[in-house]
Design an enzyme around this catalytic site. Structure first.
Site, PDB file in Angstrom:
ATOM      1  N   ASP A 197       0.868  -1.166   0.000  1.00 19.98           N
ATOM      2  CA  ASP A 197       0.000   0.000   0.000  1.00 19.98           C
ATOM      3  C   ASP A 197       0.912   1.225   0.000  1.00 19.98           C
ATOM      4  O   ASP A 197       2.022   1.182   0.511  1.00 19.98           O
ATOM      5  CB  ASP A 197      -0.915  -0.016   1.227  1.00 19.98           C
ATOM      6  N   ASP A 208      -8.095  -7.109   0.907  1.00 15.65           N
ATOM      7  CA  ASP A 208      -7.203  -7.184   2.062  1.00 15.65           C
ATOM      8  C   ASP A 208      -7.961  -6.602   3.228  1.00 15.65           C
ATOM      9  O   ASP A 208      -8.853  -5.771   3.051  1.00 15.65           O
ATOM     10  CB  ASP A 208      -5.917  -6.373   1.840  1.00 15.65           C
TER      11      ASP A 208
END
Length: 392
Positions: A108, A287
RNA sequence: GUGGCUGUAGUUCAGCUGGUUAGAACGUCGGAUUGUGGUUCCGAAGGUCGUGGGUUCGAACCCCAUCAGCCACC
């Protein structure tokens, strides 16, 4: 290598991911597919356990791969940038070698972290200034240096640097924020095109659709990002407090625009039911911290419903943690023993519950995949949703 | 036997010169958790203030007796 059209130079580029659609479900937008990366193949729909600091909390890589059968895990740019720092990552030869996780990884960008947990921050066209949550030191994230940082980390999939507006942002703010995220996205792809992977394996960059809960902004964002010809697309800024039906509506609106032949990643979501509903609406990747965080706090997800293992009702229940589970912790330990460990504050309680939950999430999406391939996904989903929301 | 100290929630303790419905921590019970600052966060239950008298408008607090534990001295 799979060629994609490059937004910047208007040419086909060889890149890292190969997405192959295998099956779409009848009566549903659900898809089964494979994504080939430089570190192996991912079968979708997939759940990616979150390993913020290049570690899924409480779970050995061995068990992540062997017991839970995770095929790809996350790490976080913000956290790795602050600690251990890019000099260590560079010297280690990237996050795969550093952490010894040899499978696919995704980082990320740190956009979410900068906006959710960094201290005083100052947003500008240039980027975002923030102070570290660890030592208060001041830093600047820009679309360019976040791409550079992710090159150094070396994950197979990198994420664009976006602004995450709060869930209750008014329309004007959401629209303004979206403009900034889109301009940042152009700079991310520009930097991406001008830089190369450092460790010999390819890297992809996923843009992130934003727009809060405003359907026209979501559609505008999806239309904007898909012109980059990216190797996959993410949907961000959902599950931040809005009702689930609103989230599902946003997913439908966005997926109606995003290309069919690329993976779609719903960031940060969610509960098992959220995931099934999103798969039903054409999402391929997920996720969420929920299986590990909730596991650490004594909550277990099972196919029959949710368990708070600290509840007194389990005190004398010597049946397996989850008789249907496939991880060794599910059948080796009893509920009564796990309750004891959780109440005693034993570290293994968090480990057992985390592994169970991650294994459960991964099994759930594997089952979803099987039912998509078998052609009965909608019926199966309907049955599962009812069971999953029960509290045991 | 004499003198002293201590008895308040399951536990360890606060509790002002006597003044509303006796508090805290831990424990117990329940809930929360969505691109991880999480041994976290929120809530609830739980007390005849050792016991019995007395003084007072009013006592965990003052007085008397008594019980229990600990300490010192004969």
């Amino acid at each position: 290598m799979h060629p994609v059209f490059c937004y910047l130079c208007r040419m086909q580029h060889a890149t890292g991911l190969k997405f192959e659609l295998q099956h779409t479900a009848a009566g549903s937008a659900a898809r089964a597919a494979t994504i080939a990366t430089g570190h192996g193949v991912i079968e979708t729909p997939v759940f990616m356990p979150v390993g913020t600091a290049a570690a899924v909390k409480g779970i050995y890589h061995r068990d992540l791969a062997g017991e839970a059968r995770a095929s790809i895990i996350l790490a976080n740019t913000y956290h790795l940038y602050l600690r251990p720092g890019m000099d260590v990552l560079r010297q280690a030869g990237g996050v795969h070698k550093f952490s010894s996780w040899d499978g696919p990884m995704l980082t990320d960008s740190g956009g979410f972290q900068v906006f959710s947990l960094a201290g005083v921050r100052k947003l500008s066209e240039e980027g975002c200034r923030f102070s570290s949550h660890i030592d208060g030191s001041k830093h600047l994230f820009t679309p360019e240096n976040v791409v550079d940082t992710q090159r150094i980390i070396g994950a197979d999939i990198m994420m664009a640097f976006d602004e995450c507006p709060p869930g209750d942002a008014p329309y004007d703010y959401a629209a303004k924020s979206l403009g900034l995220t889109h301009r940042w996205l152009e700079r991310c792809f520009s930097q991406f095109a001008q830089t190369q992977p450092l460790y010999g394996h390819p890297q992809a960059l996923f843009p992130i659709v934003q727009g809060c809960t405003y359907e026209d902004l979501r559609v505008r964002s999806a239309e904007f990002v898909q012109q980059f010809g990216a190797e996959g697309y993410a949907i961000g800024g959902l599950a931040v407090g809005e009702p689930a039906p609103v989230m599902y509506r946003m997913i439908e609106a966005v997926n109606a625009v995003l290309p069919q032949d690329k993976p779609r990643y719903l960031m940060g979501v969610g509960t098992p039911v959220n995931i099934l509903e999103a798969i039903d609406r054409g999402v391929d990747m997920f996720d969420c911290v929920m299986p590990t965080r909730n596991g650490r706090n004594g909550m277990l997800f099972t196919a029959e419903g949710m368990i708070n293992i600290r509840n007194e009702k389990w005190r004398n229940d010597f049946s397996p943690v989850d008789p249907d589970g496939e991880a060794f912790v599910d059948t080796q330990y009893s509920k009564a023993y796990l309750r004891h460990l959780a109440i005693a504050g034993e570290m293994t309680a968090a480990q057992i519950a985390s592994l169970h939950n991650v294994a459960f999430y991964l099994r759930l999406v594997r089952m979803a995949r099987e039912h998509i391939l078998a052609g009965d996904f909608p019926q199966w989903k309907q049955m599962m949703v009812e069971k999953l929301t029960r509290k045991l």
